[in-house]
Scaffold this motif. Sequence first.
Motif, PDB file in Angstrom:
ATOM      1  N   PRO A   1     -13.040  -2.018   7.744  1.00  0.00           N
ATOM      2  CA  PRO A   1     -13.461  -0.588   7.418  1.00  0.00           C
ATOM      3  C   PRO A   1     -12.777  -0.024   6.267  1.00  0.00           C
ATOM      4  CG  PRO A   1     -12.964  -0.775   9.958  1.00  0.00           C
ATOM      5  CD  PRO A   1     -12.484  -2.105   9.108  1.00  0.00           C
ATOM      6  N   LEU A   2     -11.449  -0.683   5.896  1.00  0.00           N
ATOM      7  CA  LEU A   2     -10.982   0.225   4.743  1.00  0.00           C
ATOM      8  C   LEU A   2     -11.268  -0.730   3.512  1.00  0.00           C
ATOM      9  CD1 LEU A   2      -7.137   0.457   6.088  1.00  0.00           C
ATOM     10  CD2 LEU A   2      -9.142   2.084   6.256  1.00  0.00           C
ATOM     11  N   GLY A   3     -11.631  -1.938   3.441  1.00  0.00           N
ATOM     12  CA  GLY A   3     -11.810  -2.700   2.413  1.00  0.00           C
ATOM     13  C   GLY A   3     -11.919  -4.223   2.400  1.00  0.00           C
TER      14      GLY A   3
ATOM     15  N   ALA B   1      -9.251   5.401  -0.417  1.00  0.00           N
ATOM     16  CA  ALA B   1      -7.788   5.381  -1.072  1.00  0.00           C
ATOM     17  C   ALA B   1      -7.105   5.247   0.293  1.00  0.00           C
ATOM     18  CB  ALA B   1      -7.495   6.649  -1.733  1.00  0.00           C
ATOM     19  N   PRO B   2      -7.073   4.204   0.910  1.00  0.00           N
ATOM     20  CA  PRO B   2      -6.468   4.168   2.197  1.00  0.00           C
ATOM     21  C   PRO B   2      -4.709   3.956   2.208  1.00  0.00           C
ATOM     22  CG  PRO B   2      -7.117   1.728   1.182  1.00  0.00           C
ATOM     23  CD  PRO B   2      -7.893   3.105   0.492  1.00  0.00           C
ATOM     24  N   THR B   3      -4.249   4.406   2.946  1.00  0.00           N
ATOM     25  CA  THR B   3      -2.867   4.480   3.145  1.00  0.00           C
ATOM     26  C   THR B   3      -2.384   3.601   4.232  1.00  0.00           C
ATOM     27  OG1 THR B   3      -2.944   6.343   4.951  1.00  0.00           O
ATOM     28  CG2 THR B   3      -2.928   7.095   2.777  1.00  0.00           C
ATOM     29  N   LEU B   4      -0.944   3.387   4.096  1.00  0.00           N
ATOM     30  CA  LEU B   4      -0.358   2.439   5.069  1.00  0.00           C
ATOM     31  C   LEU B   4      -0.649   2.980   6.326  1.00  0.00           C
ATOM     32  CD1 LEU B   4       1.368   0.102   5.918  1.00  0.00           C
ATOM     33  CD2 LEU B   4       3.310   1.732   5.520  1.00  0.00           C
ATOM     34  N   ALA B   5      -0.609   4.294   6.714  1.00  0.00           N
ATOM     35  CA  ALA B   5      -0.910   5.016   8.097  1.00  0.00           C
ATOM     36  C   ALA B   5      -2.293   4.428   8.581  1.00  0.00           C
ATOM     37  CB  ALA B   5      -0.747   6.386   8.013  1.00  0.00           C
ATOM     38  N   ASP B   6      -3.254   4.581   7.482  1.00  0.00           N
ATOM     39  CA  ASP B   6      -4.702   4.355   7.932  1.00  0.00           C
ATOM     40  C   ASP B   6      -4.733   2.596   8.370  1.00  0.00           C
ATOM     41  OD1 ASP B   6      -5.517   6.817   6.822  1.00  0.00           O
ATOM     42  OD2 ASP B   6      -6.006   6.182   5.048  1.00  0.00           O
ATOM     43  N   ALA B   7      -4.121   2.000   7.453  1.00  0.00           N
ATOM     44  CA  ALA B   7      -3.869   0.553   7.825  1.00  0.00           C
ATOM     45  C   ALA B   7      -3.255   0.230   9.305  1.00  0.00           C
ATOM     46  CB  ALA B   7      -3.387  -0.381   6.769  1.00  0.00           C
TER      47      ALA B   7
END
Length: 367
Positions: free
Chosen positions: A283-285, A312-318
């Motif tokens: 979902p992030l790319g 613009a994904p962040t480490l927290a998102d990942a």
Amino acid sequence: MTRPLRDVPARADLLLAALAEALEGTGPAVGPGIGPVADEVALVVRTSGSTGEPRGVLLSATALRASGAATADRLSGAGQWLLALPLQHVAGLQVLVRSVLAGTRPVVVPDGPFRAPAFVETTALLGSGPRYTSLVPTQLVRLLEDPDGTAALRTFDAVLVGGAATGAGVLDRARAAGVAVVTTYGMSETCGGCVYDGVPLAGVDVRIDDAGRVLLAGPVLAEGYADGVEEPFVHVDGRRWMRTSDLGTWTDGRLTVLGRADDVLVSGGTKVSPQAVEAALEPLGEAVVVGLPDDEWGQVVVAVVVPRPGAAPTLADARAAVTAHLGAAHAPRHLVVTDSLPLRGPGKIDRQAATELARRSIERNHT
């Protein structure tokens, strides 16, 4: 007895004629210049070299015909193909082989970087019979992001996608858009794809060995390698199989590939499948997951991501995305955002180059 080997012509039309003669046995085998080959060999294909030095794979006319017939049987019969893949690799060469066997002439996407407009223009040149093309996941994603490209995809009776794992989200998008996408699994040693949507083609058998490796058998197997080394071909219960480098499961007649055995990471004592983590990050790319040495964890999981447009994904998102699907032990501890992923072969991720990219990026950010 041996027969001469004709070097691979650069142009598809010349190669088409050479393959026709090789398949009929009226002309020399086709392949890179390695010297004469056995009479039964029609085509020599170089492996991509993703796990070591490239090798010459010896494919017989019998194996290529079996592969072509099984493909036509699984799809909508013999048809016309659009060639959108390079001719150095088995997937591109198989488009030509299938065309020869079908008695049709393929349409060729012009050389150069793959772009949706060129694909759309050449698709319009195809006839009205069954129409097929073969793509790698990156090409499919680019076409799905373009309205005209998606419309062109819908005109095909089947769009084969292989060469690398295709994320479930991408497949869902394609099918929701009305694209008849078919996932393929195979390699040069099996004349390309021999398992479609998890189900083996006619004559192909699958088994999983005690180590979890996928084994393949059937009339599509290569004769061997130009260097004469038999490994990874093995004999089990009196039958010749290819022991692949992939881990998988075989349930109710369907194969699920879990990823390469040598890609598995061990972080803090937990075995981490990069392919599973990559699927969770979809979902992030577009993502590739690698491991870097770490004093505390042994290996630390790193996600290298090409974000979706506008994201613009962040480490927290990942970490949240992976934890939700696989648990916190599998979540990446570093995130590297990049414009593109390094590739080798027909759309395959170059994990060695991705690992080096991750290492350099992390070092820069910590200095």
